[in-house]
Design a protein around this motif. Structure first.
Motif, mmCIF file in Angstrom:
data_model
loop_
_atom_site.group_PDB
_atom_site.id
_atom_site.type_symbol
_atom_site.label_atom_id
_atom_site.label_comp_id
_atom_site.label_asym_id
_atom_site.label_seq_id
_atom_site.Cartn_x
_atom_site.Cartn_y
_atom_site.Cartn_z
ATOM 1 N N UNK A 173 0.874 -1.176 0.000
ATOM 2 C CA UNK A 173 0.000 0.000 0.000
ATOM 3 C C UNK A 173 0.906 1.219 0.000
ATOM 4 N N UNK A 174 0.528 2.213 -0.775
ATOM 5 C CA UNK A 174 1.314 3.437 -0.804
ATOM 6 C C UNK A 174 0.440 4.666 -0.737
ATOM 7 N N UNK A 175 1.027 5.745 -0.274
ATOM 8 C CA UNK A 175 0.380 7.052 -0.274
ATOM 9 C C UNK A 175 1.320 8.007 -0.979
ATOM 10 N N UNK A 176 0.922 8.420 -2.182
ATOM 11 C CA UNK A 176 1.777 9.210 -3.072
ATOM 12 C C UNK A 176 1.217 10.617 -3.203
ATOM 13 N N UNK A 177 2.080 11.599 -3.075
ATOM 14 C CA UNK A 177 1.686 12.997 -3.237
ATOM 15 C C UNK A 177 2.553 13.639 -4.316
ATOM 16 N N UNK A 178 1.900 14.367 -5.203
ATOM 17 C CA UNK A 178 2.629 15.086 -6.254
ATOM 18 C C UNK A 178 1.826 16.300 -6.663
ATOM 19 N N UNK A 179 2.483 17.452 -6.632
ATOM 20 C CA UNK A 179 1.857 18.714 -7.038
ATOM 21 C C UNK A 179 0.531 18.954 -6.320
ATOM 22 N N UNK A 180 0.496 18.650 -5.042
ATOM 23 C CA UNK A 180 -0.688 18.912 -4.236
ATOM 24 C C UNK A 180 -1.766 17.846 -4.312
ATOM 25 N N UNK A 181 -1.577 16.821 -5.141
ATOM 26 C CA UNK A 181 -2.548 15.734 -5.257
ATOM 27 C C UNK A 181 -2.071 14.523 -4.457
ATOM 28 N N UNK A 182 -2.952 13.979 -3.647
ATOM 29 C CA UNK A 182 -2.620 12.839 -2.794
ATOM 30 C C UNK A 182 -3.382 11.610 -3.261
ATOM 31 N N UNK A 183 -2.648 10.518 -3.508
ATOM 32 C CA UNK A 183 -3.259 9.302 -4.036
ATOM 33 C C UNK A 183 -2.863 8.095 -3.193
ATOM 34 N N UNK A 214 -16.131 1.216 3.519
ATOM 35 C CA UNK A 214 -16.944 2.330 3.032
ATOM 36 C C UNK A 214 -16.075 3.418 2.411
ATOM 37 N N UNK A 215 -15.033 3.026 1.735
ATOM 38 C CA UNK A 215 -14.152 3.930 0.978
ATOM 39 C C UNK A 215 -13.324 3.069 0.043
ATOM 40 N N UNK A 216 -12.746 3.686 -0.977
ATOM 41 C CA UNK A 216 -11.963 2.903 -1.931
ATOM 42 C C UNK A 216 -10.791 3.718 -2.440
ATOM 43 N N UNK A 217 -9.772 3.010 -2.928
ATOM 44 C CA UNK A 217 -8.579 3.622 -3.496
ATOM 45 C C UNK A 217 -8.238 2.918 -4.807
ATOM 46 N N UNK A 266 -10.523 3.366 -20.110
ATOM 47 C CA UNK A 266 -9.910 4.505 -20.794
ATOM 48 C C UNK A 266 -8.620 4.065 -21.441
ATOM 49 N N UNK A 267 -8.335 4.584 -22.615
ATOM 50 C CA UNK A 267 -7.117 4.220 -23.318
ATOM 51 C C UNK A 267 -6.008 5.235 -23.089
ATOM 52 N N UNK A 268 -6.309 6.358 -22.458
ATOM 53 C CA UNK A 268 -5.322 7.407 -22.230
ATOM 54 C C UNK A 268 -4.498 7.111 -20.990
ATOM 55 N N UNK A 269 -3.231 7.479 -21.061
ATOM 56 C CA UNK A 269 -2.307 7.275 -19.940
ATOM 57 C C UNK A 269 -2.222 8.549 -19.096
ATOM 58 N N UNK A 270 -2.072 8.349 -17.798
ATOM 59 C CA UNK A 270 -1.905 9.493 -16.911
ATOM 60 C C UNK A 270 -0.846 9.166 -15.874
ATOM 61 N N UNK A 271 -0.440 10.164 -15.132
ATOM 62 C CA UNK A 271 0.519 9.978 -14.052
ATOM 63 C C UNK A 271 -0.185 9.361 -12.850
ATOM 64 N N UNK A 272 0.600 8.795 -11.955
ATOM 65 C CA UNK A 272 0.018 8.235 -10.733
ATOM 66 C C UNK A 272 -0.790 9.300 -9.985
ATOM 67 N N UNK A 273 -0.284 10.510 -9.985
ATOM 68 C CA UNK A 273 -1.004 11.605 -9.298
ATOM 69 C C UNK A 273 -2.309 11.934 -9.968
ATOM 70 N N UNK A 274 -2.509 11.491 -11.216
ATOM 71 C CA UNK A 274 -3.752 11.752 -11.926
ATOM 72 C C UNK A 274 -4.847 10.754 -11.631
ATOM 73 N N UNK A 275 -4.538 9.734 -10.846
ATOM 74 C CA UNK A 275 -5.540 8.729 -10.504
ATOM 75 C C UNK A 275 -6.395 9.165 -9.312
#
Length: 275
Positions: A173-183, A214-217, A266-275
Motif C-alpha cells: 500500500x502506498x500514499x503518493x503525493x505530487x503537485x498537491x494531489x494525494x493518491x 466504506x471507501x476505496x482507493x 480509458x485508453x489514455x495514460x496518466x501519471x500516478x497523481x492523476x488517478x
C-alpha cells in the motif's frame, strides 16, 4: 550496563533511520535500490552502507548468478538494527533471533525475486521524489501490515475492527503525493506466472474490502510486459464502475511515477497523481 541501542543512536542520520525502517518492514533491498531511493550517488551509498554494516545494524548477502558471477549486495536488517527500529517506534523488542530468521528467509526463499520487484516499484517512486521536490512517497506499507485489522480500520469503530478480515493480500500500500494531489493505492505486482483469471478474481476481494471500509482507493496492476497488460485489460473490461483499476507496464522507461497508468475503461495514460 552499556546499551548498544543507546550507543549507536547518535551515529544515525535521518536517512539511516528511513533505511533501517524499510529493511525492517520490507525484508531486503539491493544496493542499487537503496542508492536510487535515498542517495545522490552510488559511491556515497556504498560508503554509508559499509559503515552501517560495520556497526552491525544491517547484514548482507550476494546471490550467485546461474550463468556465473554474482548479483549486487542484498541488504537485510541485522539484530541491532531491528532493535533500534523497534525502540524508535516504541514497540516491543524483536525476538533475539529476528535477524537470523530474516536472513534464512530471504537467502532461501523462492519469492525473493517477487519481493525485490515490489520493492523496486516503491524505491522507484522514492527515487523520483528525491529529485522532484513536489513529490513524496508519504507511506509505504508491506503485505503483512495490510493484513492487520487496525491498519485501515480506526480504533474508534470497535465493531468494524472485530469484523474486519482482509479478503485480499495486496503486495503493498502506498500514499503518493505530487503537485498537491494525494493518491492512496494498493499494488498488485505481476511476474507473469499467474493465470489472468487469478488476477481478475482479486477484484472481487477488493470490492468486498472497500464495501467493508466504506471507501476505496485505486488498485494498480504493475505488469511485466505490454502484451500481458493488453490481455489483462480485456479481462478487466467488466470491472464495476465503483472500482478504480489502472494498469501499467515495466517496459515503460518512465517508471511508476510517470505517465504510464491507464484506467480500465480509458485508453489514455496518466501519471500516478492523476488517478
Amino acid at each position: 550496563m552499556d546499551d548498544p541501542v543507546l550507543r549507536v543512536q547518535s551515529q544515525l542520520t535521518a536517512r539511516d533511520r528511513i533505511l533501517l525502517g524499510w529493511l525492517y518492514d520490507h525484508g531486503v533491498l539491493t544496493t542499487f535500490q537503496v542508492a536510487n531511493a535515498l542517495f545522490p550517488s552510488l559511491g556515497f551509498c556504498q560508503r554509508r552502507m559499509r559503515t552501517l554494516y560495520q556497526l552491525r545494524l544491517i547484514a548482507r548477502f550476494r546471490p550467485q548468478r546461474a550463468d556465473g558471477g554474482s548479483f549486487p549486495y542484498h541488504w537485510l536488517i541485522d539484530q541491532l538494527g531491528a532493535e533500534v527500529v523497534a525502540a524508535a517506534r516504541d514497540e516491543r523488542p524483536p525476538r533475539r533471533d529476528h535477524a537470523r530468521l530474516e536472513r534464512r528467509r530471504w537467502t532461501s526463499t523462492r519469492t525473493l525475486d517477487h519481493r525485490l520487484g515490489v520493492n523496486q516499484f516503491f524505491t522507484n517512486l522514492a527515487g523520483h521524489a528525491r529529485t522532484h521536490p513536489e513529490a513524496e512517497l508519504q507511506q509505504w506499507l508491506p503485505e503483512a501490515v495490510c493484513q492487520r485489522p487496525g491498519t485501515f480500520v480506526t480504533d474508534d469503530d470497535p465493531a468494524l475492527l472485530r469484523a474486519y478480515e482482509p479478503p485480499v493480500r495486496p503486495d503493498g500500500y502506498g500514499l503518493w503525493t505530487e503537485s498537491g494531489r494525494q493518491v492512496p493505492f494498493f499494488l498488485e505486482y505481476d511476474t507473469g506466472t499467474e493465470q489472468l483469471g487469478v488476477l481478475t478474481a482479486k477484484i472481487i476481494g477488493y470490492a468486498r474490502l472497500f464495501a467493508t471500509l466504506d471507501r476505496s482507493w485505486p488498485i494498480l496492476f504493475w505488469l511485466h510486459s505490454a502484451a500481458r497488460e493488453r490481455n489483462l485489460r480485456v479481462r478487466l473490461a467488466e470491472v464495476p464502475d465503483l472500482l478504480r483499476v489502472a494498469t501499467g507496464t515495466r517496459e515503460d522507461s518512465a517508471g511508476p511515477a510517470g505517465q504510464v497508468w491507464a484506467s480500465v475503461g480509458s485508453s489514455e495514460r496518466c501519471r500516478l497523481s492523476g488517478l
